[in-house]
Design an enzyme around this catalytic site. Sequence first.
Site, PDB file in Angstrom:
ATOM      1  N   HIS A   1      36.667  42.234  41.517  1.00 19.10           N
ATOM      2  CA  HIS A   1      37.778  41.330  41.273  1.00 19.10           C
ATOM      3  C   HIS A   1      37.475  40.517  40.018  1.00 19.10           C
ATOM      4  O   HIS A   1      36.308  40.400  39.600  1.00 19.10           O
ATOM      5  CB  HIS A   1      37.959  40.368  42.458  1.00 19.10           C
ATOM      6  CG  HIS A   1      38.529  41.005  43.685  1.00 19.10           C
ATOM      7  ND1 HIS A   1      39.771  41.606  43.718  1.00 19.10           N
ATOM      8  CD2 HIS A   1      38.018  41.130  44.948  1.00 19.10           C
ATOM      9  CE1 HIS A   1      40.006  42.065  44.931  1.00 19.10           C
ATOM     10  NE2 HIS A   1      38.956  41.800  45.704  1.00 19.10           N
TER      11      HIS A   1
ATOM     12  N   CYS B   1      40.855  42.372  37.443  1.00 18.16           N
ATOM     13  CA  CYS B   1      42.044  41.643  37.027  1.00 18.16           C
ATOM     14  C   CYS B   1      41.670  40.600  35.979  1.00 18.16           C
ATOM     15  O   CYS B   1      40.537  40.119  35.923  1.00 18.16           O
ATOM     16  CB  CYS B   1      42.701  40.953  38.225  1.00 18.16           C
ATOM     17  SG  CYS B   1      43.524  42.080  39.367  1.00 18.16           S
TER      18      CYS B   1
END
Length: 283
Positions: free
Chosen positions: A130, A172
């Site tokens: 992430h 991300c």
Amino acid sequence: MSVNGPGPGGDSTDAKGAGGQQSQSSPSPSASMDVDAKPNAHSFRYSLNFPCIGQCIIINNKNFDRSTGMNQRNGTDVDAANAMKVFGKLGYKVKVYNDQSCDQMKHVLVSASKEDHSCYASFVCVLLSHGDEGVFFGTDGSVELKYLTSLFRGDRCRSLVGKPKLFFIQACRGTDLDAGIEADSADDDTTRIPVEADFLYAFSTAPGYYSWRNTMTGSWFMQSLCDMISKYGKELEVLHIMTRVNHKVAVEFESISNAPGFNAKKQIPCIVSMLTKEMYFSP
């Protein structure tokens, strides 16, 4: 702020001087500077004349502490396996580290930066986790991406000076969504170099945007990266390969989601190059 350069006019940075005044040593239009190249021709291709093409470190974070609020990254093991296979076939010595905390990630990369890379032609790092703009997540929190990559700067990892350092980052970089738009068809002398030189940062998505991952087949970016390297890694220069990665992600993928506002979204990787020569994976 002014720095004396080789010419009589001096070199000046593009920054305000004290009190917002322009630096007095900035060269006037008439004081143009010439730069003469050295008479001997430089190679514009990184040398692969080493015993090994290099190390490849893969950090693959799938499971996260509950306190982080981060979901499990299903599909990332496919990315890690594909990357291990692709870079292994190119001759890299691949090491995979799964579910690393922030401290563990730092330890892995600090240790790697302190190793002797004299026998290696390059260095590759694949980061799967992430993320958000400027940060990358360990299993227990986030760390600045710049900290991790800067460990391999020229002033911190001397044995990789002048050699390509490639970072492929699947994470991300924000929460923006790209709805897409319809388009019509249609020889090495001793010299001083910047400490930030010879890096390539290949981000899975543009700044500020989500990065998409299929829970069965892996992330769009890593699928495309591994596919394009498998097909063209023996013949094309790395930036040409990455352009084809960009094309594959942009054209061949579109999200399918039942979540409101998340269906039919697109993605474009972002390649930031400070490479000073052409990088090939084979002679």
